[in-house]
Enzyme design. Structure first.
Site, mmCIF file in Angstrom:
data_model
loop_
_atom_site.group_PDB
_atom_site.id
_atom_site.type_symbol
_atom_site.label_atom_id
_atom_site.label_comp_id
_atom_site.label_asym_id
_atom_site.label_seq_id
_atom_site.Cartn_x
_atom_site.Cartn_y
_atom_site.Cartn_z
ATOM 1 C CG ASP A 164 -1.611 6.913 -1.244
ATOM 2 O OD1 ASP A 164 -2.414 6.054 -1.629
ATOM 3 O OD2 ASP A 164 -0.372 6.776 -1.310
ATOM 4 C CD GLU A 217 -4.494 3.304 0.518
ATOM 5 O OE1 GLU A 217 -4.505 2.234 -0.110
ATOM 6 O OE2 GLU A 217 -3.733 4.248 0.233
#
Length: 505
Positions: A270, A307
């Protein structure tokens, strides 16, 4: 010359965080707590002083077995969970429970090789809202249908333990423990087995850029966090300051444990742009090297997918070419371009996209913003991809948890565009030279929203989350009062998929 992978941060390393269970019934406990003068290991009704070692480590070896609860008392304070806990069955504020990794590996599905990223079709799901039961075991029952659809990789939104019983998972505080309401370790084993039997790989979303606000006891142990940088969620993880070697080791050990012990095939990292690290070797390079070494040892490919909003090709460039060695990355450019083309929205970051001409740019160049000035960010963003980077290294979508859930009302594309245009968008996604990602329910045109929800048990934190959500959309005064309360159980329930729609659409 390529950099050879090594095993400097294996979960079995003598300096690794967390307990090690031995066949003779003895367990070696280790914890890094440089800010404590003394630590007692609290094991059921036993208290044992831990020996202080160099660089802030404490250790103790005594009889303890899988299933025993334990915690650490720092300088006489109430016991805290293990920073490297693998199991929090009673919640993140309660003792940790010993988990035997060897038992997990023994119960894992037989060795297999996941489909290659070159032909991956990803499917993102949130365990708590994917089925009425909201568990990993119930999610496993749907995998055969996804495989028949053509899905090759199921991507789980974060399942690391967090406070409360419901939430998106991005406020986890025990990086290596499965959220108990989802089914705990046994539930994850069951899910991975079901996926592998169906020929589907498992990608797990992990959050190593911050910790949640409730149940985060790491700052009591040592400098796990730093105020040198800030993130949208508070203090950053200490990746390059004093004590950062041990913090990095906790992250790498956590990542390897998910991959090795549960048989997971890859990790989605993330918001790596919030992993602030000015070390000579970036944490992502260290992590990718350790993961590549584990893949060689296990004899099966393992994937890291980042990401990132930087559009920086260094992220997915090989380490021997001075890149970070991550295997693929999420790219929102194609989504944003398609979205503006079919909805006409130009608020926020959508102001940077011109519709179909940028769809063409994403097809041609991968990144739309590859050294281009962004009006929304007021600066130049990105750099060009090199010609040798395959399109499968970029994961693109029409919908995902961010693009749906970060809308005020959690609308899916099916609520924003006519059915014919939604079908055309699906063609554009599948025809793109990128790896496509579907968001749960997208395959049957789900109408249910996916809202931002939480279940914080502290009143002040719950009130702050509710107020913050309303403040986020304060500029949209026409419907601010109608924004669903993240803390309301109804917001969570409204976000559950309606599988009855699958039979009628």
């Amino acid at each position: 010359m390529p950099i050879a992978p090594d095993a400097a941060h294996r979960s079995g390393d003598a300096r690794a965080h967390g307990p090690t269970l031995h066949p003779d019934g003895m367990t070696a406990f280790r914890v890094w707590a440089p800010w404590a003068d003394r630590i007692e290991l609290v094991l059921a009704d036993r208290h044992a002083a831990m020996a202080r070692e160099d660089r802030g480590w404490f250790a103790a070896t005594l009889e303890a077995h899988a299933g025993d609860d334990y915690g650490f008392s720092l300088d006489g304070d109430p016991p805290r969970p293990d920073p490297a806990s693998r199991w929090q069955p009673l919640g993140v504020h309660e003792p940790s429970r010993l988990l035997d990794p060897a038992a997990l590996r023994a119960s894992a599905a037989p060795p297999w090789r996941p489909p290659p990223l070159e032909r991956a079709v990803f499917y993102e799901l949130h365990v708590g809202t994917f089925t009425p039961e909201g568990t990993l075991a119930s999610a496993a029952e749907q995998i055969a249908e996804l495989a028949e659809l053509g899905v090759t990789h199921v991507e789980l939104m974060p399942i690391a333990a967090f406070s409360g019983d419901r939430g998106w998972g991005y406020d986890g505080v025990c990086w290596s423990a499965v959220h108990e309401p989802y089914g705990g370790p046994e539930g994850l084993v069951t899910f991975v087995q079901a996926c592998h039997r169906a020929g589907v790989a498992v990608i797990l979303d992990v959050v190593y850029n911050h910790l949640g606000p409730s149940g985060n006891y790491l700052p009591e142990f040592g400098p796990y966090l730093t105020d040198r940088y800030s993130t949208p969620w508070g203090e950053a993880i200490n990746l390059d300051g004093p004590g950062s070697d041990e913090v990095r080791g906790l992250i790498v050990g956590s990542a390897l444990a998910w991959l090795e012990d549960y048989g997971i095939d890859g990790l989605r990292l993330d918001a790596v742009h919030a992993m602030f690290d000015y070390s000579a070797r970036h944490i992502l390079a260290e992590l990718s090297q350790a993961v590549d070494a584990l893949a060689v040892e296990l004899g099966r490919p393992l994937a890291l997918i980042a990401e990132s909003d930087r559009n920086d090709p260094t992220t997915i460039r090989p380490r021997h070419e001075r890149g970070l060695g991550v295997h693929a990355q999420w790219s929102d450019d194609l989504h944003h371009a398609i979205h503006t083309a079919v909805t006409g929205e130009h608020d926020g970051y959508y102001a940077d996209y011109a519709g179909l001409e940028d769809v063409a740019a994403a097809y041609r160049d991968g990144f739309v913003y590859a050294g281009r000035y962004s009006v929304a960010r007021e600066r130049t963003v990105g750099a060009p991809l090199t010609d040798d980077v395959g399109g499968h290294r970029l994961v693109s979508s029409l919908q995902n948890h961010d693009q749906v859930g970060n809308r005020a009302r959690g609308e899916r594309l099916t609520s924003l565009a006519p059915p014919a245009l939604v079908r055309a968008c699906a063609v554009l996604l599948c025809a793109a030279p990128h790896a496509p990602l579907l968001f749960m329910g997208e395959e049957f045109g789900a109408q249910t929203p996916f809202l931002y929800f939480a279940g914080h048990i502290e009143d002040d934190l719950a009130d702050a989350v509710t107020a913050g959500r309303r403040e986020e959309f304060a500029d949209f005064s026409s419907f601010t009062a109608e924004i669903p309360d993240p803390q309301a159980e109804s917001t969570f329930l409204d976000s559950r998929l309606d599988w009855g729609e699958a039979a009628t659409r």
